[in-house]
Design an enzyme around this catalytic site. Structure first.
Site, short mmCIF file in Angstrom:
data_model
loop_
_atom_site.label_atom_id
_atom_site.label_comp_id
_atom_site.label_asym_id
_atom_site.label_seq_id
_atom_site.Cartn_x
_atom_site.Cartn_y
_atom_site.Cartn_z
N SER A 277 3.03 -2.78 -1.09
CA SER A 277 1.86 -1.88 -1.57
C SER A 277 1.99 -1.76 -3.20
CB SER A 277 1.60 -0.95 -0.61
OG SER A 277 0.88 0.14 -1.34
N HIS B 207 -0.17 -6.56 -0.85
CA HIS B 207 -1.04 -5.33 -0.33
C HIS B 207 -1.61 -4.55 -1.38
CE1 HIS B 207 -2.40 -2.95 3.05
NE2 HIS B 207 -2.42 -1.92 2.11
N ASP C 116 -4.16 -1.51 -2.42
CA ASP C 116 -5.00 -0.26 -1.76
C ASP C 116 -6.06 0.18 -2.65
OD1 ASP C 116 -3.16 0.45 0.64
OD2 ASP C 116 -1.69 0.58 -0.80
N MET D 48 -9.08 2.40 -3.15
CA MET D 48 -9.71 3.83 -2.82
C MET D 48 -10.95 4.43 -3.47
SD MET D 48 -5.93 5.95 -2.03
CE MET D 48 -4.81 4.82 -1.36
N MET E 88 -10.12 1.38 1.50
CA MET E 88 -10.43 2.58 1.71
C MET E 88 -11.80 3.26 1.14
SD MET E 88 -6.34 3.72 2.29
CE MET E 88 -6.00 2.15 1.11
N MET F 196 -2.79 2.30 10.81
CA MET F 196 -2.19 3.32 9.87
C MET F 196 -1.06 4.14 10.48
SD MET F 196 -3.47 2.47 7.09
CE MET F 196 -3.04 3.76 6.17
N GLY G 236 -4.81 7.17 2.48
CA GLY G 236 -5.12 8.11 1.09
C GLY G 236 -3.99 8.00 0.20
N ASP H 203 1.13 0.40 8.14
CA ASP H 203 1.01 0.56 6.85
C ASP H 203 1.53 2.12 6.93
OD1 ASP H 203 0.22 1.14 4.12
OD2 ASP H 203 -1.54 0.45 4.24
C1 DX5 Z 1 -1.80 4.72 2.23
C2 DX5 Z 1 -1.87 3.22 1.91
C3 DX5 Z 1 -0.45 2.49 1.77
C4 DX5 Z 1 0.75 3.11 1.14
C5 DX5 Z 1 2.16 2.99 1.77
O1 DX5 Z 1 -3.23 5.08 2.13
O2 DX5 Z 1 -2.65 2.26 2.74
O3 DX5 Z 1 -0.35 0.99 1.46
O4 DX5 Z 1 0.56 2.97 -0.01
O5 DX5 Z 1 3.14 3.62 0.89
P1 DX5 Z 1 4.07 3.96 1.61
O6 DX5 Z 1 5.00 2.83 1.92
O7 DX5 Z 1 4.92 4.82 0.25
O8 DX5 Z 1 3.79 5.01 2.74
ZN ZN Z 2 -2.60 0.21 2.60
#
Ligand code: DX5
Ligand code: ZN
Length: 239
Positions: free
Chosen positions: A24, A49, A51, A53, A84, A153, A158, A188
């Protein structure tokens, strides 16, 4: 753009590589994305991946299409884009155009995920549906035929670096029971060498990892270790 994989190709590649570790990029070094990409490619990952937001659906704010499009020009890896955001229907086409292969929306962000998932498929991408820890599997059971991927999740969406929530394991088991191997199951949040094995045993095929990779000096070290533990958990020996 060299990118032109269609949905069946995307899903075949993800299935062939499973169980796989998806870095990620939330926790990467954004001041040198090219070097980050190179290190991850050297560690032989198959997918990245992203993310996304919007500061509304989740309190945090990250990046959007331009970052994805810029990396798309540099690599053929599968791009797994985790949205997200509110009103994902307005944006899925732009993320596909930017180079997304899998586009995942949150069940909590829409009244009915079905039309958005169908639109993602129509665009030629694989359609993913994510559920936060408080959202029960039952709320999405009737929508599973519209999903290519379900993202469970294991932290509240977030932020990176949160602790793994075991509620994800029950949900993965439940989803494996009702859905068999279709859709693909992804998890995740809070994944590390201590938590990855249980996720794979519970049915997860795609394991998203942020801080456990990017806190290391050499990303190859945690990635191989995580991959070995993931494969070992279902009796596949490492390469
Ligand atoms: C959280 C994200 C994840 C996050 C995972 O909202 O969707 O992808 O970055 O990070 P770690 O592995 O640090 O929990
Ligand atoms: Zn994610």
């Amino acid at each position: 753009m060299t990118h032109c994989r269609d949905r069946s190709e995307i899903l075949a590649q993800l299935r062939a590589a499973a169980p796989s570790v998806l870095p990620s990029l939330l926790s990467c070094d954004f001041s040198n994305l090219e070097r980050e990409l190179q290190q991850l490619q050297e560690a032989a990952v198959t997918s990245l991946h992203f993310d996304v937001m919007d500061g509304v659906f989740v309190p945090n704010f990250t990046y959007g299409m331009p970052v994805i499009a810029a990396l798309r020009d540099r690599t053929n890896l599968i791009f797994d884009v985790h949205l997200m955001i509110t009103e994902p229907a307005r944006h899925v086409k732009h993320f596909r155009d930017a180079g997304a292969d899998v586009i995942t929306i949150h069940a909590e962000a829409v009244n009915d995920p079905r039309p958005v998932l169908d639109e993602i498929r129509r665009l030629g991408a694989a359609a993913g549906l994510a559920i936060n820890p408080a959202t029960p599997v039952e709320t999405i059971e009737s929508i599973l035929p519209n999903c290519d991927v379900v993202l469970v999740m294991s932290v509240e969406a977030g932020f990176g670096g949160q602790a793994f929530n075991e509620v994800a394991l029950e949900k993965l088991k439940q989803l494996s029971m009702v859905s068999g191997s279709d859709p693909l199951l992804e998890v995740d949040g809070g994944i590390n060498v201590a938590t990855i094995g249980g996720c794979v045993e519970s049915g997860a095929q795609l394991l998203v990892v942020g801080s456990a990779i990017f806190s290391a000096e050499d990303y190859q070290v945690p990635i191989s270790e995580l991959r070995d533990v993931a494969k070992g958990a279902i009796g596949i020996s490492g390469n």
